[in-house]
Design a protein around this motif. Structure first.
Motif, PDB file in Angstrom:
ATOM      1  N   ALA A  50       0.846  -1.192   0.000  1.00 27.14           N
ATOM      2  CA  ALA A  50       0.000   0.000   0.000  1.00 27.14           C
ATOM      3  C   ALA A  50       0.883   1.244   0.000  1.00 27.14           C
ATOM      4  O   ALA A  50       2.091   1.175   0.244  1.00 27.14           O
ATOM      5  CB  ALA A  50      -0.908  -0.010   1.231  1.00 27.14           C
ATOM      6  N   ARG A  51       0.278   2.379  -0.258  1.00 20.93           N
ATOM      7  CA  ARG A  51       1.052   3.606  -0.398  1.00 20.93           C
ATOM      8  C   ARG A  51       1.556   4.184   0.922  1.00 20.93           C
ATOM      9  O   ARG A  51       2.403   5.068   0.914  1.00 20.93           O
ATOM     10  CB  ARG A  51       0.237   4.655  -1.154  1.00 20.93           C
ATOM     11  CG  ARG A  51       0.166   4.364  -2.647  1.00 20.93           C
ATOM     12  CD  ARG A  51      -0.386   5.499  -3.440  1.00 20.93           C
ATOM     13  NE  ARG A  51      -0.173   5.273  -4.877  1.00 20.93           N
ATOM     14  CZ  ARG A  51      -0.646   6.064  -5.830  1.00 20.93           C
ATOM     15  NH1 ARG A  51      -1.361   7.138  -5.502  1.00 20.93           N
ATOM     16  NH2 ARG A  51      -0.412   5.793  -7.100  1.00 20.93           N
ATOM     17  N   THR A  86       3.182   2.447   3.151  1.00 19.23           N
ATOM     18  CA  THR A  86       4.273   1.607   3.637  1.00 19.23           C
ATOM     19  C   THR A  86       5.612   2.297   3.421  1.00 19.23           C
ATOM     20  O   THR A  86       5.742   3.204   2.585  1.00 19.23           O
ATOM     21  CB  THR A  86       4.302   0.254   2.908  1.00 19.23           C
ATOM     22  OG1 THR A  86       4.423   0.487   1.497  1.00 19.23           O
ATOM     23  CG2 THR A  86       3.038  -0.537   3.186  1.00 19.23           C
ATOM     24  N   SER A 128       6.835   1.951  -0.246  1.00 20.13           N
ATOM     25  CA  SER A 128       6.231   2.905  -1.173  1.00 20.13           C
ATOM     26  C   SER A 128       6.834   4.295  -1.008  1.00 20.13           C
ATOM     27  O   SER A 128       7.075   5.004  -1.992  1.00 20.13           O
ATOM     28  CB  SER A 128       4.714   2.952  -0.960  1.00 20.13           C
ATOM     29  OG  SER A 128       4.076   3.706  -1.971  1.00 20.13           O
ATOM     30  N   VAL A 170      -3.907   2.765  -2.791  1.00 23.91           N
ATOM     31  CA  VAL A 170      -4.621   2.557  -1.528  1.00 23.91           C
ATOM     32  C   VAL A 170      -3.664   2.750  -0.367  1.00 23.91           C
ATOM     33  O   VAL A 170      -2.451   2.559  -0.499  1.00 23.91           O
ATOM     34  CB  VAL A 170      -5.244   1.140  -1.442  1.00 23.91           C
ATOM     35  CG1 VAL A 170      -6.269   0.941  -2.542  1.00 23.91           C
ATOM     36  CG2 VAL A 170      -4.165   0.067  -1.526  1.00 23.91           C
ATOM     37  N   ASP A 171      -4.215   3.148   0.764  1.00 26.20           N
ATOM     38  CA  ASP A 171      -3.469   3.244   2.013  1.00 26.20           C
ATOM     39  C   ASP A 171      -3.911   2.105   2.907  1.00 26.20           C
ATOM     40  O   ASP A 171      -5.115   1.857   3.068  1.00 26.20           O
ATOM     41  CB  ASP A 171      -3.721   4.574   2.713  1.00 26.20           C
ATOM     42  CG  ASP A 171      -3.031   5.733   2.019  1.00 26.20           C
ATOM     43  OD1 ASP A 171      -2.076   5.478   1.268  1.00 26.20           O
ATOM     44  OD2 ASP A 171      -3.446   6.889   2.217  1.00 26.20           O
ATOM     45  N   GLY A 172      -2.946   1.431   3.513  1.00 24.11           N
ATOM     46  CA  GLY A 172      -3.281   0.304   4.370  1.00 24.11           C
ATOM     47  C   GLY A 172      -4.059   0.685   5.614  1.00 24.11           C
ATOM     48  O   GLY A 172      -4.728  -0.152   6.214  1.00 24.11           O
ATOM     49  N   ALA A 198      -8.863  -1.778   4.193  1.00 24.40           N
ATOM     50  CA  ALA A 198      -7.675  -1.923   3.352  1.00 24.40           C
ATOM     51  C   ALA A 198      -6.596  -2.716   4.086  1.00 24.40           C
ATOM     52  O   ALA A 198      -6.632  -2.891   5.299  1.00 24.40           O
ATOM     53  CB  ALA A 198      -7.152  -0.555   2.941  1.00 24.40           C
ATOM     54  N   ARG A 201      -2.181  -3.276   4.339  1.00 22.55           N
ATOM     55  CA  ARG A 201      -0.898  -2.660   4.015  1.00 22.55           C
ATOM     56  C   ARG A 201      -0.156  -3.443   2.932  1.00 22.55           C
ATOM     57  O   ARG A 201       0.641  -2.876   2.190  1.00 22.55           O
ATOM     58  CB  ARG A 201      -0.044  -2.536   5.275  1.00 22.55           C
ATOM     59  CG  ARG A 201      -0.559  -1.483   6.247  1.00 22.55           C
ATOM     60  CD  ARG A 201       0.209  -1.460   7.547  1.00 22.55           C
ATOM     61  NE  ARG A 201       1.626  -1.134   7.387  1.00 22.55           N
ATOM     62  CZ  ARG A 201       2.100   0.077   7.152  1.00 22.55           C
ATOM     63  NH1 ARG A 201       1.269   1.093   6.995  1.00 22.55           N
ATOM     64  NH2 ARG A 201       3.396   0.291   7.055  1.00 22.55           N
ATOM     65  N   TYR A 202      -0.443  -4.739   2.855  1.00 25.24           N
ATOM     66  CA  TYR A 202       0.201  -5.575   1.843  1.00 25.24           C
ATOM     67  C   TYR A 202      -0.886  -6.367   1.122  1.00 25.24           C
ATOM     68  O   TYR A 202      -1.079  -7.564   1.359  1.00 25.24           O
ATOM     69  CB  TYR A 202       1.243  -6.490   2.500  1.00 25.24           C
ATOM     70  CG  TYR A 202       2.268  -5.687   3.270  1.00 25.24           C
ATOM     71  CD1 TYR A 202       3.302  -5.043   2.602  1.00 25.24           C
ATOM     72  CD2 TYR A 202       2.176  -5.522   4.653  1.00 25.24           C
ATOM     73  CE1 TYR A 202       4.232  -4.266   3.287  1.00 25.24           C
ATOM     74  CE2 TYR A 202       3.103  -4.740   5.345  1.00 25.24           C
ATOM     75  CZ  TYR A 202       4.114  -4.122   4.653  1.00 25.24           C
ATOM     76  OH  TYR A 202       5.024  -3.350   5.337  1.00 25.24           O
ATOM     77  N   PRO A 203      -1.624  -5.698   0.237  1.00 28.83           N
ATOM     78  CA  PRO A 203      -2.803  -6.318  -0.377  1.00 28.83           C
ATOM     79  C   PRO A 203      -2.464  -7.376  -1.419  1.00 28.83           C
ATOM     80  O   PRO A 203      -1.456  -7.284  -2.130  1.00 28.83           O
ATOM     81  CB  PRO A 203      -3.517  -5.122  -1.028  1.00 28.83           C
ATOM     82  CG  PRO A 203      -2.429  -4.131  -1.306  1.00 28.83           C
ATOM     83  CD  PRO A 203      -1.456  -4.295  -0.175  1.00 28.83           C
TER      84      PRO A 203
END
Length: 283
Positions: free
Chosen positions: A168-169, A171, A174, A188-190, A195, A197-199
């Protein structure tokens, strides 16, 4: 002085003496502790704490970052345990609190947070001068990255397969990539509701069409060039099956990137930013 030593969880700490016994449960932090000159105080580490290679071998292992052997830690009689919000389990930290006097919590989210990390550990373990030298080296790398004009790129940074997973953005990874104006997708933001963090994702997601390049990280999954080739073929197959076999969809740039250099914080960030600048310049 002690009232200013506050970790990422808001815990206050006092300066430790040379008798400190440190167990580090974070690979990046273990490397940083050695960079601060704390070799004699490091009494335990995880099996993933592999740097600096020659010096870390003498330090006993206490399991993995998410599979810590509590009895092994207890046997080392640590005065300090250093943990990370993303990398270690809360239940593990709760168990450690029962017998470790000082739990130091870390959570850098962007490269600039390493300044506070250096200052925190430098203050706790009386290594302020070493911490300042690291800060100056970090600032030099950050300034060099900021001084360069980097063309914007939309990237997919892949950390795992079966299932495919990315970042995610919000992290650290990112944020590192943004230093060279590379922006991760999906956007996306985790921390957002629902949402991660690591989708996880699949190769048919619509936003994949907007990717300029795909980066396969060498950790935590050990991607190789053969995976790059296989992914290119898989994308081509998906394009054919969905009727979207365009040049953009089937001919995406897919390449390996050193995961340690991009994802490790602490002292590694100094080398990592330099690596990322060179990588972006070449690619």
């Amino acid at each position: 002085m002690s009232e200013h030593i506050v970790d990422a969880a808001g815990n206050r700490h006092t300066t430790a003496g040379d008798e400190a016994r440190i167990v580090s449960l974070v690979p990046s932090i273990t490397e940083l502790l050695f960079a601060l000159g704390l070799d004699q105080q490091i009494v335990g580490r995880t099996g993933f704490c592999v740097h600096p290679r020659e010096r870390v071998r003498a330090v006993p292992k206490v399991g993995g970052t998410k599979s810590v052997r509590i009895d092994a830690v207890r046997a080392l009689k640590p005065t300090h345990a250093i943990v990370n919000i993303d990398e270690n389990e809360r239940t593990t930290v709760d168990e450690l609190r029962a017998f470790v006097p000082h739990i130091v919590v870390t959570h850098p989210l962007v490269p600039e947070d390493n300044r506070a990390l250096f200052a925190l550990l430098g203050a706790i373990f009386d290594r302020q001068q070493a911490a300042q030298r690291l800060t100056e080296a970090l600032n030099t790398q950050l300034e060099a990255a900021q001084a360069h004009h980097w063309p914007p790129q939309r990237v997919l940074y892949v950390i795992w397969r079966d299932p495919w997973m990315t970042v995610a953005r919000d992290t650290y990874i990112s944020a590192m990539l943004r230093l060279v104006n590379w922006h991760t997708l999906p956007a996306v933001d985790g921390g957002a509701a629902g949402a991660q963090r690591y989708p996880a994702f699949d190769l048919s997601v619509p936003w994949l069409d907007g990717i300029d390049r795909i980066l396969l990280s060498t950790e935590p999954y050990r991607f190789t060039q053969s995976h790059c080739d296989a992914l290119a073929q898989a994308l081509q197959a998906v394009g054919k099956s969905t009727g979207k076999l365009t040049r953009k969809h089937a001919g995406k740039r897919i390449e390996l990137i050193d995961g340690e250099q991009v994802s490790w914080y602490g002292s590694r960030a100094i080398e990592g930013i330099g690596y990322l600048r060179r990588y972006a310049s070449r690619h």
